[in-house]
Motif scaffolding. Structure first.
Motif, PDB file in Angstrom:
ATOM      1  N   ARG A 147      30.414  34.490  36.296  1.00  0.00           N
ATOM      2  CA  ARG A 147      30.956  35.633  36.870  1.00  0.00           C
ATOM      3  C   ARG A 147      31.361  35.200  38.251  1.00  0.00           C
ATOM      4  O   ARG A 147      30.962  34.272  38.872  1.00  0.00           O
ATOM      5  N   ARG A 159      41.460  42.956  34.583  1.00  0.00           N
ATOM      6  CA  ARG A 159      40.268  42.387  34.645  1.00  0.00           C
ATOM      7  C   ARG A 159      40.092  41.799  35.673  1.00  0.00           C
ATOM      8  O   ARG A 159      38.860  41.692  36.338  1.00  0.00           O
ATOM      9  N   ARG A 204      39.074  43.937  38.773  1.00  0.00           N
ATOM     10  CA  ARG A 204      37.659  44.517  38.693  1.00  0.00           C
ATOM     11  C   ARG A 204      36.503  43.420  38.952  1.00  0.00           C
ATOM     12  O   ARG A 204      35.759  43.485  39.727  1.00  0.00           O
ATOM     13  N   GLU A 205      36.891  42.240  38.487  1.00  0.00           N
ATOM     14  CA  GLU A 205      35.936  41.171  38.910  1.00  0.00           C
ATOM     15  C   GLU A 205      35.889  40.677  40.371  1.00  0.00           C
ATOM     16  O   GLU A 205      34.922  40.678  40.860  1.00  0.00           O
ATOM     17  N   ARG A 233      36.617  43.136  42.661  1.00  0.00           N
ATOM     18  CA  ARG A 233      35.768  43.970  43.514  1.00  0.00           C
ATOM     19  C   ARG A 233      34.365  43.852  43.291  1.00  0.00           C
ATOM     20  O   ARG A 233      33.521  43.902  44.291  1.00  0.00           O
ATOM     21  N   HIS A 234      34.020  43.530  42.188  1.00  0.00           N
ATOM     22  CA  HIS A 234      32.608  43.350  41.733  1.00  0.00           C
ATOM     23  C   HIS A 234      31.985  42.258  42.577  1.00  0.00           C
ATOM     24  O   HIS A 234      30.815  42.258  43.108  1.00  0.00           O
ATOM     25  N   THR A 235      32.468  41.123  42.636  1.00  0.00           N
ATOM     26  CA  THR A 235      32.012  39.813  43.308  1.00  0.00           C
ATOM     27  C   THR A 235      32.055  40.161  44.663  1.00  0.00           C
ATOM     28  O   THR A 235      30.954  39.935  45.410  1.00  0.00           O
ATOM     29  N   GLU A 236      33.160  40.491  45.343  1.00  0.00           N
ATOM     30  CA  GLU A 236      32.991  40.896  46.674  1.00  0.00           C
ATOM     31  C   GLU A 236      32.142  41.910  47.112  1.00  0.00           C
ATOM     32  O   GLU A 236      31.332  42.046  48.350  1.00  0.00           O
ATOM     33  N   TYR A 237      31.857  42.984  46.440  1.00  0.00           N
ATOM     34  CA  TYR A 237      30.963  43.980  46.674  1.00  0.00           C
ATOM     35  C   TYR A 237      29.535  43.480  46.620  1.00  0.00           C
ATOM     36  O   TYR A 237      28.838  43.513  47.565  1.00  0.00           O
ATOM     37  N   THR A 238      29.054  42.647  45.559  1.00  0.00           N
ATOM     38  CA  THR A 238      27.875  41.967  45.590  1.00  0.00           C
ATOM     39  C   THR A 238      27.829  40.934  46.617  1.00  0.00           C
ATOM     40  O   THR A 238      26.354  40.880  47.184  1.00  0.00           O
ATOM     41  N   THR A 295      40.413  40.085  46.219  1.00  0.00           N
ATOM     42  CA  THR A 295      40.876  41.630  46.044  1.00  0.00           C
ATOM     43  C   THR A 295      42.246  41.379  46.445  1.00  0.00           C
ATOM     44  O   THR A 295      43.226  41.804  46.017  1.00  0.00           O
TER      45      THR A 295
END
Length: 703
Positions: free
Chosen positions: A430, A460, A463-464, A466-471, A492
């Motif tokens: 991921r 997809r 989403r990946e 946003r999730h990665t940069e937020y994490t 993003t």
């Protein structure tokens, strides 16, 4: 210089050491005149490739669409067979369907000679492909080389024997390879007999003659070859149940060269066998050092292998290579040392590193250099990817995500898509690696016209990202592009650029403008800060053009182009020239549009991007037609159609350009008359595409 008119096609340069084979050449010429599939068979090292190349050069003028060469030795399986053949006939297949469909369509109306060299390890897949191609393309003739026939109905087999050992041709080959004069009565004549006239064996002997002299080589061969087979050399295992004596003679000759090599040369020979394409000193060093082979000893060992003709001398770009028969011998010794897996892993790691370094250098002055490096090492990048898909799918995803965009730009969409889809399926990774791969896959799908699947991948990817940069932001704060306040980072931005590209190609410029504008407004930094930011700004310029805000689009494009010139960035600059040409057309300034179209064509030609050339020719043809130059418009449009056919797709492009092209083409036809337009168009379509592109790039002052 050729005295005959140039023809389409691509054949490698002939080996200047070609000797004799007059009877065999006549047999092949006669067979090609009567049969649509001719296969040259014979043992390894007997000269099948050289003979087929000479025969193809002789026959090329007899085929209106030329002769095209496909070397199958880089393939380790049939998965990319069609892609390699398509690439060899200049088909940058952008179609989404079955791979053979696009190739059949490309060849259907052509009269050409397709040469498939070294089919033996893919005999059954080659037979199936040839059968399908011959059925779809009535004007196609295939010349194949293989150690055994393909077994296709109608196949005409020409079996190639070694040169007559006591004849003048074997002695002449030895003389040319050694660079010395010999007489048949001397030791050179005995060498030819000992080696049974096998060309590769004679070349290896010639290398030793340069080092030791003919008498010493004659004596060594006499001592070794007169001994019982078990005492000669360790003749390597082979796949056939029974080897003819000539196979054993060639193996013994290679084994003799192996025995004469220094220990470090033998070790390097074995390790170099992992390369399936040309390699340079830097790659050989990275993959093969270890144990007694360090940087200094490796260079000396490599020089020794070149002197012994085990490794071919470097070409003008400094790349070396092994013949497949010699490489296979080295691979067997590598297996015996127990190093096969370790060296293959080092090879894969090296090319993964090359891919990752290149991706970081895409944005800036080294872009074109890296792009060409990826192209030069394409075979071994693909080999490394295949290895990693079996052993480390996460690393495979990293490698293909790093090079897939460059492969797509080069027209290798099928290979990019195949690698991305396999790696995404097998890898559970991921984060950035996955988001980057999804972005590259989305771009590939858009270029293939697969807008439905592209939409799914785009979502997809977003989403990946946003999730990665937020994490990353939550865990590390300001991490690689994600700002303190959680501003969008490069992942993003690229996801937005992909969504915008998809919107543009499906006729929704407002959606493209909104999606990239929203992300750019929230992100830190300017367009020069990263490739992702620059791509978003490029999409916004095209969106403004589609919305009719031409002045704003032109000003932004000119500013971005100046920035690209400062960065020495090529890909975005070329796309901007396309946009500026389109803007010029929409503003009623065809002369300005033509200038920008030619600048785009220069850029796309440098990148080897057939789709880009096709798009640029459409813009230029439209501009010429709008300026009232119907004859040149017809010529450029015919050349453009040839390039569109090389992509396997009908004419495409932004909706606004398609409408302008149709409008001004109708005007040009009316201006010079339908018969004249069609005559010029067809002449350009059936001529050499490169010549048509050269004519298109000449400004009116140069004609």
């Amino acid at each position: 210089m050729r005295e005959t008119a140039p023809v389409r096609g691509h054949l490698p340069d002939e080996n200047p050491g070609f000797v004799g084979r007059r009877t065999e050449l006549e047999r092949i010429s006669a067979a090609l005149a009567e049969h649509r599939l001719v296969t040259v068979t014979g043992v390894g090292g007997v000269g099948k490739t050289r003979l087929a190349l000479r025969a193809a050069h002789r026959a090329a003028d007899g085929y209106p669409d030329g002769a095209w060469w496909t070397d199958l030795t880089p393939l380790d399986g049939d998965r990319l067979l069609v892609a390699l053949v398509a690439d060899s006939v200049d088909l940058s297949d952008h179609t989404p369907g079955m791979a053979t469909t696009g190739l059949c369509r490309r060849l259907a109306d052509d009269g050409l000679l397709l040469v498939l060299d070294s089919c033996e390890h893919l005999a059954e897949p080659c037979a199936r492909l040839v059968t399908e191609l011959l059925a779809a393309a009535p004007g196609l003739t295939v010349l194949a080389t293989s150690r055994r026939p393909l077994g296709v109905d109608g196949e005409q087999v020409v079996h190639l024997d070694p040169l007559p050992p006591a004849g003048g041709d074997a002695l002449e080959l030895l003389r040319r390879a050694a660079g010395e004069e010999f007489t048949a009565a001397g030791p050179a004549g005995e060498i030819c007999v000992r080696l049974e006239g096998i060309p590769l064996a004679l070349e290896l002997a010639a290398a030793q003659i340069r080092l030791q002299g003919a008498e010493a080589v004659r004596d060594q061969l006499g001592t070794r070859f007169d001994a019982p087979p078990a005492a000669r050399f360790d003749l390597l295992a082979h796949t056939e149940r029974v080897w003819p004596s000539r196979h054993q003679t060639l193996r013994a000759a290679i084994g003799w060269s192996h025995e004469l090599s220094a220990p470090l040369e033998r070790l390097l020979w074995a390790r170099l066998s992992v390369f399936r394409g040309p390699f340079d000193l830097a790659s050989a060093t990275a993959v093969c050092i270890g144990g007694p082979l360090d940087r200094a000893t490796l260079a000396a060992a490599l020089d020794g292998l070149v002197r012994a003709s085990v490794v071919r001398p470097p070409d003008t770009a400094g790349r070396l290579r092994m013949l497949d028969t010699i490489r296979a011998y080295g691979a067997t010794w590598l297996d015996r040392t127990g190093e096969t897996g370790a060296v293959a892993d080092r090879h894969a790691a090296h090319f993964r590193g090359l891919a990752r370094r290149g991706e970081t250098e895409w944005h800036g002055a080294r872009q074109l250099r890296w792009y060409r490096t990826v192209d030069a090492h394409h075979t071994d990048l693909r080999t490394a990817l295949d290895r990693l898909l079996r052993t480390d799918p996460d690393a495979a995803l990293d490698l293909i995500g790093s090079v897939a965009f460059a492969w797509s730009c080069r027209g290798r969409l099928r290979e990019a898509r195949d690698g991305l889809e396999q790696a995404l399926l097998l890898s559970g990774a991921r984060g950035r690696t996955r988001a980057r791969a999804l972005w590259a896959l989305g771009v590939t799908l858009v270029l293939q016209g697969e807008f439905g699947p592209a939409q799914d991948v785009s979502e997809r990817c977003a989403r990946e990202a946003r999730h990665t940069e937020y994490t990353e932001y939550a865990g590390h704060g300001d991490a690689d592009g994600a700002g303190r306040a959680g501003r969008p980072g490069d992942l993003t931005l690229d996801a937005a650029a992909l969504a915008g590209l998809l919107a543009l190609t499906t006729g929704r410029p407002m959606a493209a403008h909104v999606v990239v504008g929203h992300v750019l407004d929230a992100a830190q930094g300017g367009p020069a800060d990263s490739a992702a930011r620059l791509r978003c700004h490029l999409v916004r310029v095209f969106a403004l053009t589609g919305l009719g805000r031409l002045g704003e689009a032109r000003d932004r494009a000119l500013a971005l182009r100046a920035l690209c010139e400062e960065l020495d960035e090529h890909w975005t600059r070329t796309a901007l020239e396309y946009q500026l040409a389109l803007t010029g057309l929409l503003e009623g300034d065809p002369a300005t549009a033509a200038g920008h179209a030619r600048a785009m064509l220069e850029g796309t030609r440098g990148l080897g991007a057939s789709l880009g050339v096709a798009l640029g020719l459409d813009v230029l043809a439209t501009a010429l037609a709008a300026a009232g130059d119907g004859e040149r418009a017809a010529d450029v449009s015919g050349t453009g159609e040839a390039y569109w056919r090389s992509t396997g797709q009908p004419r495409r492009g932004l909706p606004g350009l398609r409408a302008l092209h149709e409008k001004y083409t109708d005007t040009a036809r009316a201006t010079i008359g339908e018969p004249a337009y069609e005559e010029i168009f067809v002449r350009a379509l059936t001529g050499l595409p490169q010549d048509g592109l050269d004519r298109a790039l000449r400004s009116p002052r140069q004609t």
